[in-house]
Design a protein around this motif. Structure first.
Motif, PDB file in Angstrom:
ATOM      1  N   LYS A 125      38.405  29.518  48.641  1.00 17.65           N
ATOM      2  CA  LYS A 125      37.616  30.409  47.806  1.00 17.65           C
ATOM      3  C   LYS A 125      36.464  29.642  47.143  1.00 17.65           C
TER       4      LYS A 125
ATOM      5  N   THR B 110      32.592  30.718  47.924  1.00 18.64           N
ATOM      6  CA  THR B 110      31.746  31.305  46.884  1.00 18.64           C
ATOM      7  C   THR B 110      30.926  30.252  46.154  1.00 18.64           C
TER       8      THR B 110
ATOM      9  N   ARG C 121      45.446  46.403  40.142  1.00 23.67           N
ATOM     10  CA  ARG C 121      44.580  46.940  41.190  1.00 23.67           C
ATOM     11  C   ARG C 121      45.251  48.190  41.722  1.00 23.67           C
TER      12      ARG C 121
ATOM     13  N   PRO D  18      36.725  45.841  44.990  1.00 28.87           N
ATOM     14  CA  PRO D  18      36.850  44.379  44.998  1.00 28.87           C
ATOM     15  C   PRO D  18      35.808  43.725  44.091  1.00 28.87           C
ATOM     16  N   THR D  19      36.069  42.465  43.728  1.00 26.98           N
ATOM     17  CA  THR D  19      35.102  41.713  42.931  1.00 26.98           C
ATOM     18  C   THR D  19      34.237  40.846  43.856  1.00 26.98           C
TER      19      THR D  19
ATOM     20  N   ASP E 130      33.630  37.639  43.945  1.00 29.42           N
ATOM     21  CA  ASP E 130      34.212  36.416  44.513  1.00 29.42           C
ATOM     22  C   ASP E 130      35.295  36.714  45.549  1.00 29.42           C
ATOM     23  N   GLU E 131      35.827  37.932  45.553  1.00 31.92           N
ATOM     24  CA  GLU E 131      36.848  38.280  46.549  1.00 31.92           C
ATOM     25  C   GLU E 131      36.259  38.533  47.935  1.00 31.92           C
ATOM     26  N   ILE E 132      35.058  39.110  47.967  1.00 30.91           N
ATOM     27  CA  ILE E 132      34.574  39.543  49.287  1.00 30.91           C
ATOM     28  C   ILE E 132      33.373  38.762  49.810  1.00 30.91           C
TER      29      ILE E 132
ATOM     30  N   ARG F  95      33.336  36.956  53.318  1.00 31.64           N
ATOM     31  CA  ARG F  95      34.377  37.529  54.184  1.00 31.64           C
ATOM     32  C   ARG F  95      33.795  38.701  54.958  1.00 31.64           C
TER      33      ARG F  95
ATOM     34  N   GLY G 225      41.476  37.718  49.323  1.00 29.89           N
ATOM     35  CA  GLY G 225      40.447  36.996  48.574  1.00 29.89           C
ATOM     36  C   GLY G 225      40.961  36.335  47.316  1.00 29.89           C
ATOM     37  N   ARG G 226      42.268  36.482  47.040  1.00 33.79           N
ATOM     38  CA  ARG G 226      42.838  35.832  45.853  1.00 33.79           C
ATOM     39  C   ARG G 226      44.093  35.084  46.234  1.00 33.79           C
ATOM     40  N   GLU G 227      44.381  34.042  45.477  1.00 36.95           N
ATOM     41  CA  GLU G 227      45.585  33.265  45.763  1.00 36.95           C
ATOM     42  C   GLU G 227      46.755  33.863  44.981  1.00 36.95           C
TER      43      GLU G 227
END
Ligand SMILES: [Zn+2]
Length: 294
Positions: free
Chosen positions: A60, A64, A175, A199-200, A202-204, A207, A285-287
């Protein structure tokens, strides 16, 4: 209905000091009010550096360019010295945001601790963290915050129960797709949940071919008319490096007839309240896990 609830998370000292006034300026230009969730205790976000040891987070960061997005001092904040107390030093920024007509909520006392340690916190610790945050915001605003939103969507039933003891009118901790009343241990809690539906950044980003050039087009394509959309932006991103892009998003959404509301306005306009619950799930997109609407 073409509604977008606008939630602004403010995680850091820098996001409060620089990102928040910038977002207030952009929102005023468009005549939009949002719901700001402030972190008010120490800025220990640099401790996230330790999470570089985990591969998902490393990807990530690379995807980003987190140091470019957040700035080097955010990445280092709290790693070698205690982070600055955000509420103590920047209370005037938070008060000015409220005075500009935005809704104010509690994000966290210590964003890093709340996100990283929830699995190991006792109910009493959860209560104390909430109480410290509420006390600081109450001193700044002259009244308690009307809402709260856990950092990183790390919420569980125990935390929902602790939140119910505070005068929040609603919370935004998960979510999902629709507003609901959380059920815990067979009991309907008094505070509605406003799940984030979109989505935010930094998530997408990075990708499925999403770049800064097509980000707004992609986000506009995700909006749905059947129920209110809920968007989370970050003062550190949309109030910083992504400010011009976010400004354009507001323009384009407005041209397409989308109306922006605070989360409190969405709650007030909700005709009926289905029961619901939260559960931990992995999230693109998140851990790790995020609280998701069941
Ligand atoms: Zn946050």
């Amino acid at each position: 209905m073409k509604l977008i609830g606008l939630r602004i998370d403010v995680d850091t000292y820098r996001g409060t000091k620089r990102g928040t006034p910038e977002l207030c300026r952009i929102l005023a230009k468009h005549g939009i009010k949002g719901t700001f969730y402030f972190s008010v205790g120490p800025d220990n976000m640099g401790r996230h550096l330790w999470r570089l040891l985990k591969p998902a987070f490393l990807w990530k960061m690379l995807r980003t360019n987190a140091a470019g997005l957040y700035g080097p001092e955010i990445v280092l904040m709290g790693t070698a010295w205690p982070g600055p107390q955000i509420g103590k030093r920047l209370g005037a920024v938070i008060k000015a945001t409220a005075d500009a007509g935005h809704e104010i909520g509690l994000h966290a006392y210590d964003h890093h601790k709340a996100q990283a340690k929830i699995d190991r916190m006792t109910p009493e610790e959860m209560h104390n963290e909430l109480q410290k945050g509420v006390d600081i915001l109450t001193a700044i605003l002259g009244e308690p915050p009307v809402t709260s939103a856990v950092p990183g969507w790390r919420c569980n039933d125990a935390l929902l129960l602790e939140k119910a003891a505070f005068p929040f009118r609603f919370n935004s901790d998960c979510r999902g797709s629709t507003l609901f009343m959380p059920i815990v241990d067979g009991r309907r809690l008094p505070q509605p949940q406003v799940p984030v539906t979109l989505p935010t950044y930094d998530e997408i980003l990075g990708r499925n071919g999403v770049t800064d050039d097509n980000y707004n087009t992609h986000m506009l394509s995700l909006l749905q008319e059947e129920h209110p959309n809920v968007l989370t932006i970050h003062a550190e991103a949309e109030g910083g490096k992504c400010a011009a892009m976010f400004d354009q998003f507001l323009t384009r959404a407005g041209e397409q007839g989308w109306e922006f509301k605070t989360l409190g306005e969405l709650v007030a306009g909700q005709p009926q309240w289905p029961d619901g619950a939260i559960e931990p799930r992995p999230f693109p997109g998140r851990e790790g896990w995020l609280a998701c609407q069941k």
